[in-house]
Enzyme design. Structure first.
Site, PDB file in Angstrom:
ATOM      1  N   ASP A 268     -14.703 -74.848  21.514  1.00  0.00           N
ATOM      2  CA  ASP A 268     -15.263 -73.760  20.273  1.00  0.00           C
ATOM      3  C   ASP A 268     -14.887 -73.167  20.709  1.00  0.00           C
ATOM      4  O   ASP A 268     -14.291 -72.762  21.327  1.00  0.00           O
ATOM      5  CB  ASP A 268     -16.428 -74.851  19.014  1.00  0.00           C
ATOM      6  CG  ASP A 268     -16.841 -74.144  18.068  1.00  0.00           C
ATOM      7  OD1 ASP A 268     -16.070 -73.614  17.243  1.00  0.00           O
ATOM      8  OD2 ASP A 268     -18.167 -73.432  17.642  1.00  0.00           O
ATOM      9  N   ASP A 269     -15.651 -71.540  20.174  1.00  0.00           N
ATOM     10  CA  ASP A 269     -15.579 -70.080  19.836  1.00  0.00           C
ATOM     11  C   ASP A 269     -16.409 -70.448  21.386  1.00  0.00           C
ATOM     12  O   ASP A 269     -17.491 -71.124  21.773  1.00  0.00           O
ATOM     13  CB  ASP A 269     -15.868 -69.498  18.770  1.00  0.00           C
ATOM     14  CG  ASP A 269     -15.659 -70.294  18.005  1.00  0.00           C
ATOM     15  OD1 ASP A 269     -14.230 -70.065  17.911  1.00  0.00           O
ATOM     16  OD2 ASP A 269     -16.089 -69.875  16.546  1.00  0.00           O
TER      17      ASP A 269
END
Ligand code: NAG
Ligand code: NAG
Ligand code: NAG
Ligand code: NAG
Ligand code: NAG
Length: 487
Positions: A268-269
């Protein structure tokens, strides 16, 4: 307990006097160790998890040992503070709470192993965060994070690169099977607290997010390695299932935070900056501000190195990112928001990015969906303004930018200067797409879209990085040294 610890301190002094030779020595079955680290504060009292019956065999549950140890050590909060030493070994445990004026220190070969038991005693439920209105995974409660703290001051989680392994596969499986009625635990969550240090640790296999400071201030994060399972393997193979892992550092409604020298491999980020979700975040109204991110190295094939949002309803202001390296990452900095979020993202400064293999260098999304429920206010429009990027070198990029504001709510004051974006052989024909935004550029290649006209090289200073430092930049580390002996 007080006498036990004092006795221990005495013994330690004796053993140190007897054995000044090395960091570790054995005498009469006792192990004596000395350790040194940098911290915002040092502690007067030290104990080992083994003093509380801890067993580092990877099989025995240490949940009670950790809970007891910290309850006992909390008595020293107003007496110089305390630290809990975790020696080499595999320490299986469920969730436990930290206390104030306290340090958790992990030896370099110490692994905190999250229990795979799903028992509610191991993972007690707590309420959803008020700024989210509900759990992120499900409408019910939230399993308490492995290491949890609330309403604390002066808390340190550190080590000589010791490991916290969330053994999260079982949680991911339940999540994907839609079997969760509550939100998965994180590895570390600290709420309503101030004066936090999280440093020199490796975090693996989280059930969900990795580190989540929320409603907190004065936070220092240094030297953290986070590795999501499957991501690196995925980059090296051609047939690859998207790893099911959402692994991030999240700064949520926090003030005065410094994150530096971190290496994050994420599904993810890598770093996500948040402040609450739609009507709940607007009502709670606690922004994230004064955040500095430096020397971050990120690998995030499906997300951004730094994301602002999508939950940004309490506002995000004054974020500074410097010396960011991203490899095989979808985008460098991404702003995510949408109608119903309200709030703002403003005064964002990014300087110095080295980017290798990327879909979009700059990505702003004004139509990010994902609402907590259907009660969001369709008139709550986010304000996105004063977004600055400079000194960027990128190579092997599919598209320079994809910048999408909201119609009747343009995102303004976007400034990009001194950016050299090398396109990939198979790059998109149009390197920029821009809608409902405005701003300026200078010395940017390839030539930006018409909504970001070139102001000429003399306007380079327009997207300057702030020169005054944040209070958190002034916080210095002390050298703490301790000696311990334990059975
Ligand atoms: C983390 O480790 C690095 C390298 O060993 C060291 O220079 C630094 O002082 C440590 N930082 C903290 C806050 O422990
Ligand atoms: C941990 O702290 C939370 C919030 O203060 C509390 O609800 C919970 O009972 C505590 N858990 C333990 C095991 O002490
Ligand atoms: C923790 O702090 C919050 C915010 O100040 C407060 O609302 C809450 O009651 C406190 N919780 C405890 C257990 O003291
Ligand atoms: C810490 O350990 C991780 C995992 O073994 C490793 O990748 C990283 O380089 C280590 N960091 C430091 C500063 O030694
Ligand atoms: C432009 O960016 C490069 C790469 O970050 C940097 O080395 C250089 O100093 C910058 N130039 C100016 C005029 O700021």
């Amino acid at each position: 307990m007080r006498t036990q610890v004092s006795k221990m301190v005495l013994l330690v002094v004796m053993v140190v006097l007897l054995s000044l030779r090395g960091a570790e020595s054995r005498k009469l079955g006792q192990i004596s160790e000395s350790f040194e680290y940098s911290a915002i504060s040092c502690r007067a009292h030290t104990a080992s998890i083994t003093d509380f019956g801890g067993v580092g065999d990877g099989q025995t549950s240490n949940t009670k040992a950790f809970r007891n140890a910290i309850t006992q050590l909390s008595r020293y909060s107003s007496d110089g503070g305390s630290q809990l030493y975790v020696p080499a070994g595999k320490w299986l445990t469920g969730s436990f709470n930290l206390t104030s004026h306290f340090t958790l220190y992990l030896h370099k070969d110490a692994v905190l192993l999250a229990t795979q038991s799903q028992d509610l005693n191991e993972w007690p439920l707590i309420k959803p965060l008020p700024s989210y209105g509900r759990g992120r995974d499900a409408a019910g409660g939230r399993y308490t994070s492995l290491i949890f703290g609330s309403n604390l001051t002066d808390v340190i989680i550190t080590g000589d690169n010791g490991t916290i392994d969330g053994q999260g596969a079982i949680w991911w499986q339940k999540f994907h099977q839609g079997k969760l009625k509550n939100t998965r635990p994180y590895l570390i969550e600290i709420m309503y607290s101030s004066g936090l240090q999280i440093s020199n640790l490796t975090l693996l296999n989280s059930p969900s997010w990795n580190v989540h400071p929320v409603y907190s201030s004065d936070i220092l994060v240094q030297g953290i390695t986070i590795i999501a399972p499957g991501v690196l393997e995925c980059l090296n193979t051609f047939s690859c299932v998207t790893p099911n892992v959402l692994m991030t550092f999240k700064s949520d409604s926090c003030t005065n935070t410094r994150i530096e020298d971190c290496y994050i491999v994420s599904g993810d980020d890598c770093v996500a900056v948040k402040s609450g979700w739609d009507e709940y975040g607007i009502a709670f109204g606690m922004p994230t501000k004064h955040l500095s991110i430096r020397r971050l190295t990120c690998i995030s094939p499906y997300s951004a190195a730094i994301a602002l949002g999508s939950e940004m309803s309490g506002g995000i202001e004054d974020v500074r990112a410097e010396d960011i390296t991203a490899i095989n990452t979808e985008s460098a900095v991404r702003i995510k928001t949408g109608v119903g979020r309200g709030g703002y993202v403003k005064a964002i400064y990014v300087k110095g990015m080295s980017l290798h293999t990327m879909k979009w260098v700059f990505w702003i999304t004004g139509n990010y969906g994902s609402h907590p429920d259907s009660h969001y206010d369709p008139n709550a429009l986010p304000v996105i303004q004063n977004i600055n990027y400079r000194d960027i070198v990128a190579e092997n990029v599919a598209m320079a930018a994809r910048l999408e504001g909201i119609s009747n709510d343009p995102f303004t004051g976007i400034c990009i200067s001194n950016a050299t974006i090398g396109l990939a052989a198979k790059a998109k024909k149009v390197p920029w797409t821009c809608t409902d935004i405005n701003g300026i550029t200078s010395r940017v290649t390839p030539r930006p879209c018409d909504l970001l006209p070139d102001q000429g090289p003399e306007k380079l200073s327009a997207c300057d990085f702030p020169t005054e430092r944040l209070p958190i930049d002034m916080v210095a580390f002390q050298k703490c040294s301790s000696s311990m002996n334990y059975m």
